[in-house]
Enzyme design. Structure first.
Site, PDB file in Angstrom:
ATOM      1  N   ALA A  65      22.268  34.974  -2.291  1.00 22.11           N
ATOM      2  CA  ALA A  65      21.309  35.634  -1.754  1.00 22.11           C
ATOM      3  C   ALA A  65      20.904  35.265  -0.349  1.00 22.11           C
ATOM      4  CB  ALA A  65      20.018  35.582  -2.657  1.00 22.11           C
TER       5      ALA A  65
ATOM      6  N   GLY B  54      23.591  35.938  -6.656  1.00 20.35           N
ATOM      7  CA  GLY B  54      23.692  37.259  -6.448  1.00 20.35           C
ATOM      8  C   GLY B  54      25.086  37.583  -6.128  1.00 20.35           C
TER       9      GLY B  54
ATOM     10  N   GLU C  76      26.405  37.879  -9.454  1.00 20.29           N
ATOM     11  CA  GLU C  76      25.938  39.259 -10.345  1.00 20.29           C
ATOM     12  C   GLU C  76      26.349  40.510  -9.949  1.00 20.29           C
ATOM     13  OE1 GLU C  76      21.704  37.388  -9.089  1.00 20.29           O
ATOM     14  OE2 GLU C  76      21.359  37.829 -11.309  1.00 20.29           O
TER      15      GLU C  76
ATOM     16  N   GLU D 117      21.126  29.311  -8.969  1.00 19.75           N
ATOM     17  CA  GLU D 117      19.861  29.515  -8.794  1.00 19.75           C
ATOM     18  C   GLU D 117      18.969  28.340  -9.156  1.00 19.75           C
ATOM     19  OE1 GLU D 117      21.865  31.831  -9.408  1.00 19.75           O
ATOM     20  OE2 GLU D 117      21.530  33.640  -8.341  1.00 19.75           O
TER      21      GLU D 117
END
Ligand SMILES: NC(=O)c1ccc[n+]([C@@H]2O[C@H](COP(=O)([O-])OP(=O)(O)OC[C@H]3O[C@@H](n4cnc5c(N)ncnc54)[C@H](O)[C@@H]3O)[C@@H](O)[C@H]2O)c1
Length: 694
Positions: free
Chosen positions: A66, A105, A108, A128
């Site tokens: 992210a 992310g 993901e 995370e």
């Protein structure tokens, strides 16, 4: 090539549509990237020439994660969840082409794709939890559906990434591509179409969840297995609950649960502090008055003086980084002992399977020893780690000045001495610096670097870069008694001792600080380090400390003698309260005319911690530390301050400097000027500000 956004383009090669992310340095998932991927997938689906899609990233990595600068700000553009739904819903197969790192992310996003290929050196993971949060874009729901629950728990609640080979073994990557990744991914995509392979939507897969459905105890067993390592942290538990939701709820419900658990963490103090710390660590590497382009010295060899506790540990850091080390001792016997200890430390690591024999042999081949100081005349850096005595250290530095080649860095590992004075003993004070390693020096991450008034920019910049090379986290500070870390520690020790005299017992103080999140309290720590160290220093200075002195007079030097503030059963490191010590304490209070009283846990905590914050504030005021966050880095990496509390300065900010200031004023009235708030703390408290505003 069509630009979908500034950061993402789309082009077609034959029948394959390629969505390319180009957001240097790490292709973080900024708004433009999210929007671009979403648009790229739509464009590919609309294009009749396209039968399959590759998601590729330019530069050194796939999407590394992210964009954490967006955290806490209002969402712009599509959410990652939305982007991933778009990818998974594509009617044409999407293949993620992973190189470098696909983290958070990034992974993901790749899990939203129907297939994943990776280069042999790629790493994938969901880290995370290390920022006090959890993967909030379906990662906790999709990963267990691919790798099974036990492995997903490891990866999500532990946060460590895995390499390509492992990822392929567990089915997270469909093919490892040697050679050109982009070409390999295109070929793979064509193969998927040619072979009529299905569109694998991970959200539809349930097979890998069966094991946990049949054996829900998996979760509690996992909780127990990580309990010690994750003590005090809230994120790992939410990670577990999210994976549990993947097993217990339908996919869409699981996603909602993941979101709730994510939001809970994101709004909490722990993740705020952990994210703050992430930036603090990176900031600490920068010294404002040292220009970024300062030329660095080449460091290809290191001389270490003293093969004792610190010298040996320091040497290991350099050896592991591939830098040859020569250790100097005064006697052959001491040298042999020191070298043998390094060897046996490595051998122990090898026997635990944490190092290969080849790696150990390589380290040992880079190590040599001598009892002649002249033998280090040619090294690029010298680190002195002999016992703590100013006259002896000055003498050594004068000799080094005469012996060492021009430009060599002359560093000292002193923990208390005035390094300006040591530098002035040479004709090259600009080359002198403090490199304060923490014990055990081969384990502890912190390197407190101490600049003198004359240390050159080149030497400072080189030592900051060197720290990174040898796997340490550096923070640059100025000269003062105890430098930053120990100076703050001393304030806490003084209060811990005062609390004993007023009514607490060692176990009370230690319990409160342990529960706060520190690895151990001050008395357990003193027993571990050896109570005799401080005793000798006090004797040298002609000062006394009734309880500590009485304990040492009984030969209770700590764990090494089987007793100290506590008793230790043979072969055990578990502290057990001892009536003899309690008797010493009660008598000491009486002799000092103090009426012992019950002291609450709250008071113990504040009396120990608030003076630390106040001392940190004085350190900032004096310009000894550049930033409050540097002090926090020192305390997290040097003393095990819980990262989820950010560091003492961040903790002060979190509880409010006004509270700290007012409590210190009350203590000052009651106990004297030890508690007098610093001018900076007073100003910030009155202005309603934090140390970050200082
Ligand atoms: N022990 C710690 O936890 C710690 C932590 C940080 C810094 N330090 C600092 O590191 C330094 C070393 O501490 P230590 O605990 O390793 O001490 P130590 O007593 O374990 O080792 C010192 C070694 O230096 C050798 N030595 C003494 N004079 C010498 C000389 N002239 N030439 C070559 N070798 C010589 C001694 O023989 C001994 O082996 C001190 O300045 C100390 O303040 C110690």
């Amino acid at each position: 090539m069509t630009a979908i956004t500034e950061l993402v383009s789309f082009d077609v090669e034959g029948s394959v549509g390629i969505v390319t992310v180009d957001n240097p340095p790490v292709n973080a998932l900024s708004a433009g990237v999210r929007e671009g991927i979403k648009g790229g997938i739509i464009a590919a689906n609309k294009d009749d020439a396209v039968t399959s899609i590759v998601l590729f990233c330019n530069g050194r990595t796939f999407i590394a994660g992210a964009d954490i600068t967006e955290f806490g700000k209002p969402m712009v553009g599509p959410s990652l969840l939305e982007v991933i739904v778009g990818i998974e819903g594509s009617s044409k197969p999407v293949v993620a082409a992973i190189h470098g790192t696909a983290l958070g992310g990034g992974l993901e996003t790749a899990l939203g794709c129907h297939y994943r290929v990776a280069s042999p050196t790629a790493k994938v993971g969901l880290p995370e939890v290390k920022l006090g949060i959890l993967p909030g874009a379906g990662g906790t729901q999709r990963l267990p559906r691919v790798v099974g629950v036990p492995m997903a728990l490891e990866m999500i609640a532990g946060g460590a990434p895995i390499g390509s080979a492992k990822a392929a073994e567990v089915g997270l990557v469909d093919e490892v591509i040697e050679g050109d990744l982009r070409a390999g991914a295109i070929a793979f995509a064509k193969k998927v179409v040619a072979e009529g392979r299905p569109l694998v939507k991970i959200s539809d897969q349930d097979e890998k969840l069966q094991e946990a459905k049949e054996n829900p105890a998996i979760f509690d067993d996992f909780r127990k297995s990580i309990a010690r390592k994750t003590r005090g942290f809230v994120a790992p538990e939410n990670c577990i609950k999210a994976v549990q939701a993947a097993v217990e709820l339908p996919f869409v419900e699981g996603l909602k649960r993941e979101r709730d658990l994510f939001v809970e963490l994101m709004g909490g103090e722990q993740s705020f502090s952990q994210r703050y710390f992430f930036f603090s660590e990176r900031l600490a590497a920068k010294i404002p008055d040292v220009p970024k382009d300062t030329p660095l010295l080449d460091i290809n060899s290191c001389g270490i003086i003293g093969a004792g506790t610190m010298g040996g540990g320091i040497a290991m850091n350099f050896l592991q980084a591939g830098i040859p080390v020569i250790i100097v001792e005064t006697q052959q016997e001491g040298l042999d002992k020191g070298l043998a200890l390094i060897k046996s430390n490595y051998a122990a690591t090898v026997s635990k399977g944490r190092m290969s024999q080849t790696a150990m042999d390589k380290c040992m081949s880079l190590l040599s020893g001598t009892i002649k100081l002249e033998d280090i005349s040619d090294v690029d850096i010298v680190i002195e780690a002999i016992f703590e005595n100013m006259e002896v250290k000055k003498e050594i530095f004068q000799k080094l000045d005469a012996i060492c080649k021009d430009g060599a860095i002359l560093a000292t590992n002193t923990s208390t001495l005035d390094i300006d004075e040591i530098g002035e003993a040479t004709n090259r004070p600009e080359s002198v610096i403090g490199l304060h390693f923490f014990s055990p020096a081969n384990v502890m991450k912190l390197l407190e670097e101490v600049r003198t008034k004359k240390t050159s920019h080149t030497v400072m910049a080189t030592c900051m870069a060197l720290a990174k090379r040898i796997g340490k986290v550096p923070a640059m500070v100025g000269v003062c008694e105890g430098f930053v870390g120990n100076r703050i520690l001393h304030r806490r020790s003084e209060q811990a001792t005062a609390l004993l005299m007023e009514g607490a017992m060692p176990a009370d103080v230690d319990r409160v600080l342990f529960d706060f999140g520190l690895p151990m309290g001050p008395f357990a720590m003193s027993d571990l380090a050896g109570n005799d160290v401080g005793w000798r220093i006090r004797q040298g200075k002609g000062v006394t400390s009734p309880v500590a002195d009485a304990i040492c007079e009984l030969g209770r030097f700590g764990q090494k003698t089987g007793s100290g503030y506590y008793e230790y059963k043979e072969g055990s490191r578990t502290p057990v309260s001892d009536p003899i010590v309690e008797d010493i304490i009660v008598k000491a209070s009486k002799a000092a005319g103090i009426d012992r009283r019950d002291i609450s846990d709250d008071e113990i905590l504040k009396r120990c911690i608030y003076p630390m914050i106040n001392e940190g504030s004085k350190i900032l005021e004096e310009g000894i530390a550049t930033r409050a966050s540097d002090i926090d880095v020192i305390w997290v990496y040097g003393y095990g301050w819980p990262i989820y509390r950010g560091g003492p300065m961040r903790y002060g900010d979190a509880i409010g400097l006004k509270n700290v200031y007012e409590t210190l004023l009350e203590y000052q009235k009651e106990h004297g000027d030890f508690f007098k708030p610093s001018a900076l703390l007073e100003r910030l408290a009155k202005e309603g500000k934090t140390f970050q505003d200082a």
